[in-house]
Design an enzyme around this catalytic site. Structure first.
Site, PDB file in Angstrom:
ATOM      1  N   SER A  47      34.644  12.640  40.884  1.00  0.00           N
ATOM      2  CA  SER A  47      33.213  12.547  41.158  1.00  0.00           C
ATOM      3  C   SER A  47      32.730  11.138  40.879  1.00  0.00           C
ATOM      4  O   SER A  47      33.500  10.264  40.473  1.00  0.00           O
ATOM      5  CB  SER A  47      32.453  13.537  40.281  1.00  0.00           C
ATOM      6  OG  SER A  47      32.528  13.114  38.933  1.00  0.00           O
ATOM      7  N   LYS A  48      31.448  10.947  41.113  1.00  0.00           N
ATOM      8  CA  LYS A  48      30.838   9.613  40.947  1.00  0.00           C
ATOM      9  C   LYS A  48      31.163   8.981  39.608  1.00  0.00           C
ATOM     10  O   LYS A  48      31.488   7.807  39.523  1.00  0.00           O
ATOM     11  CB  LYS A  48      29.317   9.728  41.083  1.00  0.00           C
ATOM     12  CG  LYS A  48      28.843   9.802  42.505  1.00  0.00           C
ATOM     13  CD  LYS A  48      27.819   8.698  42.780  1.00  0.00           C
ATOM     14  CE  LYS A  48      27.614   8.499  44.264  1.00  0.00           C
ATOM     15  NZ  LYS A  48      27.012   9.685  44.913  1.00  0.00           N
TER      16      LYS A  48
END
Ligand code: GLU
Length: 430
Positions: free
Chosen positions: A210-211
Site C-alpha cells: 500500500s501507499k
C-alpha cells in the site's frame, strides 16, 4: 509454432502503482525474449470507476520505462480498436450467441452466464502448476451489464481470443476469475491461452502493498528523481531471479544484481519466477538508483540534474560540473542535488569558530594567487606546515567559516567558489 502474443489489459480506473507495473515489465520481457508481440488493451468497461486521463498516464509510464508496445492505443485518446469501449457492439454479439446456445440468460436487463454444476475447471498455471476449481462454488455471473457494457469476464475472454493472445501473465488476484474465463472460452468453442499468475507483491510487514510501503506510481518515482534503469532493475527482481550462472558473474565471487533492460530481455524466463510473494523494499530501489546515478556519464547526469534543479540551471557549466563531481556519490535521487549542493549557493547554519582562527583562515586564503584546486591544496597545506597548525582544526575552521555545514573534501569545495566569494563568506563569519 504459433507466435507468442501477450497483453496487458489495464483498467483506467487510476494510475497503477509500481507493483502493477512490474506485471507490465514481465509481459514485455516475455514478449521480447520470445520474439513475440506485446499488446496494450484498455479495459474501460466499468464506466463508473473511470478516471479521466488515466489511460494516457498508463501509456506515459510505458514510454518513460522504454517498454514500448507493438499494438495498442496511442496517447491522446484517439479512436482505437484496442480500447474496449470502442468495441462495445462486439461483446453483445457473443453474449447473444451464448443465450442462443442456452448457456446464458437475461436477468433484470443484464445477461448472466449459466454455470454448469458438478464440473471441475483446471489449468496448468505457468507459475503455480495445476490449479483447479469446482464449478459448484461458482455462481451464475453477469457477462453483460444493463448499461450495455460487458463485464470484465466477457470482455477479457472475447478480446484475448480475437487478439490471439497466447499467454496471459497477470497478478494472483485474478486466479479466481480464471475458471470463469475458461467456461466462457469453452462455451464459445475457443481455445484458451496459457495462464500464469504472478505472486502479488507485499510490504515488508507481509501485508498487501500500500501507499505507506511506497506503492506509488512509476510517474511519482520519476518525478522524485528515480531513473528508468533503476526502476526496471528493481521491478525485475521483485519475484524473479537471474539464472545462477548469470547472477554469479564471471568471477564467481559477488552476486550480479545490475541488469539492463537489454540483458533482462536475454535472460528472462517464466520458470525463474518465484511462487512466494515478493517483498517490496524501498531501500533496495534507492540502492539501485544510486548505482545507476553513479554510472551515468557526467554529461548525461548534468542534463538530468538540470531537469530537476532550477538552481543547477543558473550555474555555468564549469561550476555545475565541479559540484556534480563532488556530490554525485551522495545523491540517491536526482532531487537530492539541491540538498547536497545547497552550501555552494548559501552558507549553512553552523556557528563560526573563534575570531583568531577565522582571521588566520582569511590570511591563508588571501595568500593564494592562482585559484584552482591544485594551488589551493598546495598553498593551504604549506600554510598549515609553516604556521605549525593542526591540519584537522584548520580545515574545520575553513569549513565553518566558509560553508557552516558539512562539505565534501574542503579544498575541492573551496575551488567551486571564486576566491572573492570565499573571502566574502569569511568576512561574514568575522
Ligand atoms: N482489466 C484487468 C486489470 O485491471 C485485467 C486483468 C487481466 O490481466 O486479465 O488489471
Amino acid at each position: 509454432m504459433s507466435q507468442v502474443r501477450v497483453r496487458i489489459a489495464p483498467s483506467p480506473t487510476g494510475i497503477p502503482h509500481i507493483g502493477n507495473t512490474r506485471t507490465v515489465l514481465f509481459n514485455w520481457l516475455y514478449a521480447r525474449k520470445n520474439n513475440g508481440k506485446f499488446v496494450v488493451r484498455i479495459e474501460d468497461t466499468d464506466r463508473k470507476r473511470q478516471v479521466a486521463g488515466a489511460q494516457d498516464k498508463i501509456l506515459e509510464i510505458l514510454e518513460f520505462l522504454g517498454l514500448l508496445w507493438d499494438e495498442g492505443p496511442e496517447k491522446g485518446g484517439n479512436f482505437s480498436p484496442y480500447v474496449q469501449s470502442e468495441r462495445k457492439e462486439l461483446y453483445k454479439k457473443y453474449a447473444d450467441e451464448l443465450i442462443e446456445k442456452g448457456l446464458a440468460y437475461e436477468d433484470e436487463g443484464a445477461i448472466r452466464f449459466k454455470v454448469e454444476k458438478g464440473k471441475t475447471w483446471s489449468w496448468q498455471d505457468l507459475i503455480h502448476g495445476e490449479i483447479s476449481f469446482k464449478s459448484d462454488v461458482i455462481e451464475d455471473f453477469v457477462i453483460m451489464k444493463s448499461d450495455g457494457f460487458p463485464t470484465y469476464h466477457l470482455g477479457v475472454v472475447v478480446d484475448d481470443h480475437l487478439m490471439e493472445i497466447s499467454d496471459v501473465l497477470r497478478g494472483d488476484e485474478w486466479i479466481s476469475s480464471t475458471p470463469k474465463h475458461l467456461m466462457i472460452f469453452d462455451a464459445l468453442g475457443w481455445k484458451p491461452p496459457k495462464f500464469g499468475h504472478l505472486p502479488v507483491i507485499v510490504g515488508p510487514d507481509k501485508s498487501k502493498l500500500s501507499k505507506r510501503h511506497g506503492a506509488k506510481s512509476v510517474l511519482d518515482y520519476r518525478d522524485e528523481g528515480y531513473l528508468p534503469e533503476a526502476l526496471i532493475n528493481f521491478m525485475a527482481l521483485l519475484g524473479w531471479s537471474a539464472p545462477p550462472e548469470v547472477a554469479r558473474g564471471k568471477t564467481g565471487d559477488k552476486e550480479k544484481e545490475l541488469f539492463s533492460l537489454q540483458e533482462l530481455t536475454e535472460i528472462f524466463s517464466i520458470d525463474r519466477i518465484n511462487t512466494t510473494n515478493p517483498v517490496f523494499n524501498l531501500e533496495k530501489l534507492n540502492w539501485f538508483n544510486k548505482k545507476y546515478l553513479q554510472t551515468l556519464p557526467v554529461k548525461n547526469l548534468k542534463e538530468k540534474i538540470k531537469q530537476f534543479s532550477k538552481k543547477a540551471k543558473t550555474l555555468d557549466d564549469d561550476r555545475l560540473t565541479k559540484i556534480i563531481s563532488l556530490v554525485r556519490d551522495r545523491i540517491t535521487t536526482l532531487t537530492d542535488f539541491d540538498k547536497y549542493s545547497a552550501i555552494f549557493f548559501e552558507k549553512g547554519k553552523e556557528k563560526a569558530p573563534e575570531k583568531s582562527k577565522v582571521e588566520n583562515a582569511k590570511q591563508a586564503i588571501e595568500s593564494i594567487t592562482d585559484w584552482d584546486e591544485e594551488s589551493i591544496s598546495q598553498l593551504l597545506d604549506k600554510w598549515i606546515e609553516e604556521k605549525n597548525l593542526q591540519a584537522g582544526d584548520f580545515k574545520n575552521t575553513l569549513r565553518l567559516s566558509v560553508f557552516a555545514d558539512n562539505t565534501p573534501p574542503i579544498y575541492q569545495s573551496l575551488a567551486v567558489l571564486s576566491k572573492e566569494e570565499v573571502l566574502k563568506r569569511i568576512q561574514d563569519a568575522l
